[in-house]
Design a protein around this motif. Structure first.
Motif, PDB file in Angstrom:
ATOM      1  N   ALA A   5       0.812  -1.214   0.000  1.00 14.40           N
ATOM      2  CA  ALA A   5       0.000   0.000   0.000  1.00 14.40           C
ATOM      3  C   ALA A   5       0.845   1.263   0.000  1.00 14.40           C
ATOM      4  O   ALA A   5       0.365   2.337  -0.389  1.00 14.40           O
ATOM      5  N   THR A   6       2.109   1.158   0.420  1.00 15.84           N
ATOM      6  CA  THR A   6       2.977   2.341   0.434  1.00 15.84           C
ATOM      7  C   THR A   6       3.436   2.712  -0.973  1.00 15.84           C
ATOM      8  O   THR A   6       3.894   3.848  -1.197  1.00 15.84           O
ATOM      9  N   GLY A   7       3.352   1.760  -1.904  1.00 19.02           N
ATOM     10  CA  GLY A   7       3.861   2.016  -3.251  1.00 19.02           C
ATOM     11  C   GLY A   7       5.371   2.019  -3.340  1.00 19.02           C
ATOM     12  O   GLY A   7       5.937   2.358  -4.383  1.00 19.02           O
ATOM     13  N   LEU A   8       6.036   1.607  -2.263  1.00 22.31           N
ATOM     14  CA  LEU A   8       7.490   1.622  -2.226  1.00 22.31           C
ATOM     15  C   LEU A   8       8.067   0.256  -2.582  1.00 22.31           C
ATOM     16  O   LEU A   8       7.495  -0.780  -2.265  1.00 22.31           O
ATOM     17  N   LYS A   9       9.209   0.268  -3.200  1.00 20.93           N
ATOM     18  CA  LYS A   9      10.039  -0.914  -3.360  1.00 20.93           C
ATOM     19  C   LYS A   9      11.487  -0.456  -3.437  1.00 20.93           C
ATOM     20  O   LYS A   9      11.769   0.718  -3.733  1.00 20.93           O
ATOM     21  N   ARG A  10      12.397  -1.390  -3.160  1.00 20.83           N
ATOM     22  CA  ARG A  10      13.819  -1.045  -3.175  1.00 20.83           C
ATOM     23  C   ARG A  10      14.256  -0.738  -4.603  1.00 20.83           C
ATOM     24  O   ARG A  10      13.926  -1.463  -5.548  1.00 20.83           O
ATOM     25  N   ASP A  11      15.009   0.340  -4.787  1.00 23.27           N
ATOM     26  CA  ASP A  11      15.607   0.613  -6.095  1.00 23.27           C
ATOM     27  C   ASP A  11      16.563  -0.511  -6.469  1.00 23.27           C
ATOM     28  O   ASP A  11      17.194  -1.125  -5.591  1.00 23.27           O
ATOM     29  N   ALA A  12      16.699  -0.781  -7.754  1.00 24.69           N
ATOM     30  CA  ALA A  12      17.693  -1.746  -8.215  1.00 24.69           C
ATOM     31  C   ALA A  12      19.084  -1.203  -7.946  1.00 24.69           C
ATOM     32  O   ALA A  12      19.351  -0.009  -8.130  1.00 24.69           O
ATOM     33  N   ALA A  13      19.968  -2.075  -7.506  1.00 24.51           N
ATOM     34  CA  ALA A  13      21.339  -1.665  -7.225  1.00 24.51           C
ATOM     35  C   ALA A  13      22.187  -1.618  -8.486  1.00 24.51           C
ATOM     36  O   ALA A  13      23.303  -1.091  -8.458  1.00 24.51           O
ATOM     37  N   ARG A  14      21.677  -2.151  -9.579  1.00 25.42           N
ATOM     38  CA  ARG A  14      22.439  -2.244 -10.820  1.00 25.42           C
ATOM     39  C   ARG A  14      21.760  -1.403 -11.905  1.00 25.42           C
ATOM     40  O   ARG A  14      20.530  -1.444 -12.034  1.00 25.42           O
ATOM     41  N   PRO A  15      22.530  -0.637 -12.705  1.00 27.11           N
ATOM     42  CA  PRO A  15      21.927   0.154 -13.781  1.00 27.11           C
ATOM     43  C   PRO A  15      21.127  -0.724 -14.732  1.00 27.11           C
ATOM     44  O   PRO A  15      21.465  -1.879 -14.981  1.00 27.11           O
ATOM     45  N   ALA A  16      20.061  -0.155 -15.290  1.00 26.49           N
ATOM     46  CA  ALA A  16      19.124  -0.921 -16.116  1.00 26.49           C
ATOM     47  C   ALA A  16      19.815  -1.602 -17.292  1.00 26.49           C
ATOM     48  O   ALA A  16      19.500  -2.750 -17.634  1.00 26.49           O
ATOM     49  N   HIS A  17      20.782  -0.938 -17.920  1.00 28.72           N
ATOM     50  CA  HIS A  17      21.402  -1.508 -19.118  1.00 28.72           C
ATOM     51  C   HIS A  17      22.357  -2.660 -18.795  1.00 28.72           C
ATOM     52  O   HIS A  17      22.819  -3.354 -19.707  1.00 28.72           O
ATOM     53  N   LEU A  18      22.636  -2.871 -17.500  1.00 25.26           N
ATOM     54  CA  LEU A  18      23.514  -3.966 -17.097  1.00 25.26           C
ATOM     55  C   LEU A  18      22.757  -5.113 -16.422  1.00 25.26           C
ATOM     56  O   LEU A  18      23.373  -6.045 -15.908  1.00 25.26           O
ATOM     57  N   ARG A  19      21.426  -5.059 -16.442  1.00 22.11           N
ATOM     58  CA  ARG A  19      20.618  -6.119 -15.843  1.00 22.11           C
ATOM     59  C   ARG A  19      20.235  -7.131 -16.919  1.00 22.11           C
ATOM     60  O   ARG A  19      19.648  -6.761 -17.934  1.00 22.11           O
ATOM     61  N   ASN A  20      20.568  -8.396 -16.679  1.00 23.87           N
ATOM     62  CA  ASN A  20      20.175  -9.418 -17.654  1.00 23.87           C
ATOM     63  C   ASN A  20      18.731  -9.849 -17.417  1.00 23.87           C
ATOM     64  O   ASN A  20      18.036  -9.325 -16.546  1.00 23.87           O
ATOM     65  N   GLU A  21      18.279 -10.852 -18.193  1.00 28.95           N
ATOM     66  CA  GLU A  21      16.864 -11.217 -18.185  1.00 28.95           C
ATOM     67  C   GLU A  21      16.403 -11.830 -16.863  1.00 28.95           C
ATOM     68  O   GLU A  21      15.201 -11.841 -16.567  1.00 28.95           O
ATOM     69  N   SER A  22      17.317 -12.325 -16.050  1.00 29.07           N
ATOM     70  CA  SER A  22      16.909 -12.940 -14.785  1.00 29.07           C
ATOM     71  C   SER A  22      17.021 -11.992 -13.592  1.00 29.07           C
ATOM     72  O   SER A  22      16.657 -12.362 -12.476  1.00 29.07           O
ATOM     73  N   TYR A  23      17.495 -10.787 -13.815  1.00 30.15           N
ATOM     74  CA  TYR A  23      17.783  -9.875 -12.709  1.00 30.15           C
ATOM     75  C   TYR A  23      16.529  -9.567 -11.880  1.00 30.15           C
ATOM     76  O   TYR A  23      16.541  -9.693 -10.650  1.00 30.15           O
ATOM     77  N   ALA A  24      15.458  -9.167 -12.542  1.00 29.65           N
ATOM     78  CA  ALA A  24      14.263  -8.727 -11.820  1.00 29.65           C
ATOM     79  C   ALA A  24      13.674  -9.850 -10.975  1.00 29.65           C
ATOM     80  O   ALA A  24      13.196  -9.624  -9.853  1.00 29.65           O
ATOM     81  N   GLU A  25      13.707 -11.073 -11.488  1.00 34.49           N
ATOM     82  CA  GLU A  25      13.153 -12.208 -10.768  1.00 34.49           C
ATOM     83  C   GLU A  25      13.959 -12.533  -9.512  1.00 34.49           C
ATOM     84  O   GLU A  25      13.401 -12.967  -8.499  1.00 34.49           O
ATOM     85  N   ARG A  26      15.252 -12.320  -9.560  1.00 31.80           N
ATOM     86  CA  ARG A  26      16.125 -12.712  -8.446  1.00 31.80           C
ATOM     87  C   ARG A  26      16.370 -11.604  -7.434  1.00 31.80           C
ATOM     88  O   ARG A  26      16.832 -11.880  -6.322  1.00 31.80           O
ATOM     89  N   TYR A  27      16.087 -10.380  -7.780  1.00 28.67           N
ATOM     90  CA  TYR A  27      16.417  -9.247  -6.913  1.00 28.67           C
ATOM     91  C   TYR A  27      15.437  -9.157  -5.747  1.00 28.67           C
ATOM     92  O   TYR A  27      14.254  -9.490  -5.864  1.00 28.67           O
ATOM     93  N   ASP A  28      15.927  -8.715  -4.592  1.00 29.66           N
ATOM     94  CA  ASP A  28      15.086  -8.530  -3.407  1.00 29.66           C
ATOM     95  C   ASP A  28      14.547  -7.103  -3.403  1.00 29.66           C
ATOM     96  O   ASP A  28      15.195  -6.174  -2.929  1.00 29.66           O
ATOM     97  N   TRP A  29      13.335  -6.956  -3.910  1.00 25.19           N
ATOM     98  CA  TRP A  29      12.727  -5.636  -4.047  1.00 25.19           C
ATOM     99  C   TRP A  29      12.028  -5.189  -2.767  1.00 25.19           C
ATOM    100  O   TRP A  29      11.859  -3.987  -2.550  1.00 25.19           O
ATOM    101  N   ASP A  30      11.588  -6.137  -1.923  1.00 27.24           N
ATOM    102  CA  ASP A  30      10.622  -5.742  -0.893  1.00 27.24           C
ATOM    103  C   ASP A  30      10.932  -6.186   0.531  1.00 27.24           C
ATOM    104  O   ASP A  30      10.120  -5.961   1.429  1.00 27.24           O
ATOM    105  N   THR A  31      12.086  -6.828   0.795  1.00 30.27           N
ATOM    106  CA  THR A  31      12.438  -7.104   2.189  1.00 30.27           C
ATOM    107  C   THR A  31      12.941  -5.813   2.829  1.00 30.27           C
ATOM    108  O   THR A  31      13.954  -5.260   2.405  1.00 30.27           O
TER     109      THR A  31
END
Length: 398
Positions: free
Chosen positions: A13-39
């Motif tokens: 409900a806060t609309g918040l999530k952790r920013d990615a630690a890696r620039p978008a152009h350096l993230r491969n196809e599995s990055y989003a699935e493996r990243y911890d966005w919400d702990t």
């Protein structure tokens, strides 16, 4: 012993999530699935006079935390009741408080949190091995414990389990207890968090290797071990289940570290081949089945492994240094690599979670026998898939 974590996940409900630690152009196809966005926090626990709010690096979440109770106004003058540590994949807020329950309320959301107890006394004065593991076979875990108890004199085991599905935590705890024996304190901790995207070639984009900038989980487990459990330990050894430490003169890694000026020993590793002289399978193999060093190929490639370490926690500085997988960042002694100890990295003791390591286990291309390793297996009373290891004159090295 059941260990409870006060974990907190961001309220959607806060609309918040952790920013990615890696620039978008350096993230491969599995990055989003493996990243911890919400702990938000792995755990909230007492450490002496402080309550520690520990999670992955807070990044963009730090400012909403600062503006939320009980942190608002606590970071500055006149009292400096709170302090943030965010170096080297750390996410920690240390708050001076005697509370057993804490309510967080503000831009970060609303959360009521039980402060978990300080467990430092449970390992006080002990020589402890610690690791993070997922689905490693229980027979491997048992042999890893026996080796370091009998060869180095470990009398504590702190084992973090990262979402294993092959067995329950209770089965893991029973394995630790049986392997360690009655005089060794063994504790299994469930650590059910996203491991994080890989770096290096595994995280590459268009052939460009990625930084190890997004794998927070293992460093988080080490910092958690350090502060909630091991502040008063005699010494602590960090190695994985497929890694066995040996000294060049038979000395215990714990004893050597405790006697050292810095209270810290950082040491290299050497690969051990998957070749054996007898038939083995993935389902039956054990550490002691493998005693041949890896062969050096035509290119003369480097077969050393990234370093691991042993430390006396009481000589560290929580304000300056950070426990991480291969380094104690911030410590001057981190720059020096010991020539007294080398861990053996067992190529075939693997679930191949990072890379395929079981294929080719029967290959004939290998280096010489590691006679020191073979003698240590016998001294530790370890067995191959065919039976006990025997070595003339074998002895336990303490």
């Amino acid at each position: 012993m059941t260990i409870t974590l006060s974990s907190v996940t961001l309220d959607p409900a806060t609309g918040l999530k952790r920013d990615a630690a890696r620039p978008a152009h350096l993230r491969n196809e599995s990055y989003a699935e493996r990243y911890d966005w919400d702990t938000l926090f792995y755990d909230v626990y007492r450490a002496g006079k402080h309550v520690v709010f520990q999670g992955p690096p807070f990044l963009n979440l730090l400012e909403p935390l600062r503006q939320s109770a009980p942190f608002k106004g606590a970071f500055g003058l006149p009292f400096f009741r709170a302090r943030h540590f965010g170096e080297k994949k750390r996410g920690e807020i240390w708050l001076r408080s005697d509370a057993s329950e804490i309510a967080i309320n503000g831009p970060i959301g609303r959360y009521n949190i039980d402060v978990q107890p300080d467990m430092a006394e449970s390992f006080a004065g002990r020589r402890v091995i610690t690791t993070l593991s997922k689905d490693n076979d229980l027979r491997w875990i048992a042999d890893w414990v026996r080796f370091h108890v009998r060869i180095h004199g470990a009398d504590g085991v702190l084992f973090y389990d990262n979402r294993s599905t092959a067995y329950a935590l209770e089965e893991l705890q029973a394995t630790l207890d049986e392997a360690a024996g009655p005089d060794v304190r063994a504790v299994a901790v469930s650590w059910p968090f996203a491991y994080g995207p890989q770096g290096g070639l595994a995280g590459a984009v268009n052939g460009v290797e990625a930084d190890w900038d997004s794998d927070f989980c293992q460093t988080g487990s080490l910092q958690h071990a350090r502060h909630r459990f091991l502040r008063h330990a005699r010494s602590v050894l960090n190695v994985d289940v497929d890694e066995l430490v040996l000294g060049t003169n038979g000395e215990s890694i714990f004893a050597a570290t405790e006697a050292s000026r810095a209270g810290f020993t950082k040491f290299p590793g050497r690969w051990i081949s998957g070749h054996t002289d007898h038939p083995v399978t993935r389902e039956t193999c054990r550490h002691a089945d493998f005693i041949y060093r890896d062969a050096v190929g035509d290119g003369g490639e480097d077969l050393t492994c990234p370093p691991k370490w042993c430390v006396v926690p009481g000589r560290g500085d929580r304000l300056r240094d950070s426990w991480s997988v291969h380094n104690l960042f911030g410590a001057k002694a981190n720059l020096r690599l010991s020539d007294q100890f080398v861990y053996r990295h067992m190529r075939a003791i693997s679930t191949s979670w990072k890379e395929q390591r079981w294929e080719g286990d029967a290959a004939t291309d290998h280096g010489p026998r590691d006679e020191e390793l073979g003698a240590a297996f016998a001294a530790a009373g370890l067995t191959t898939c065919e039976g006990p290891v025997l070595a003339e004159g074998a002895r336990v090295l303490l």
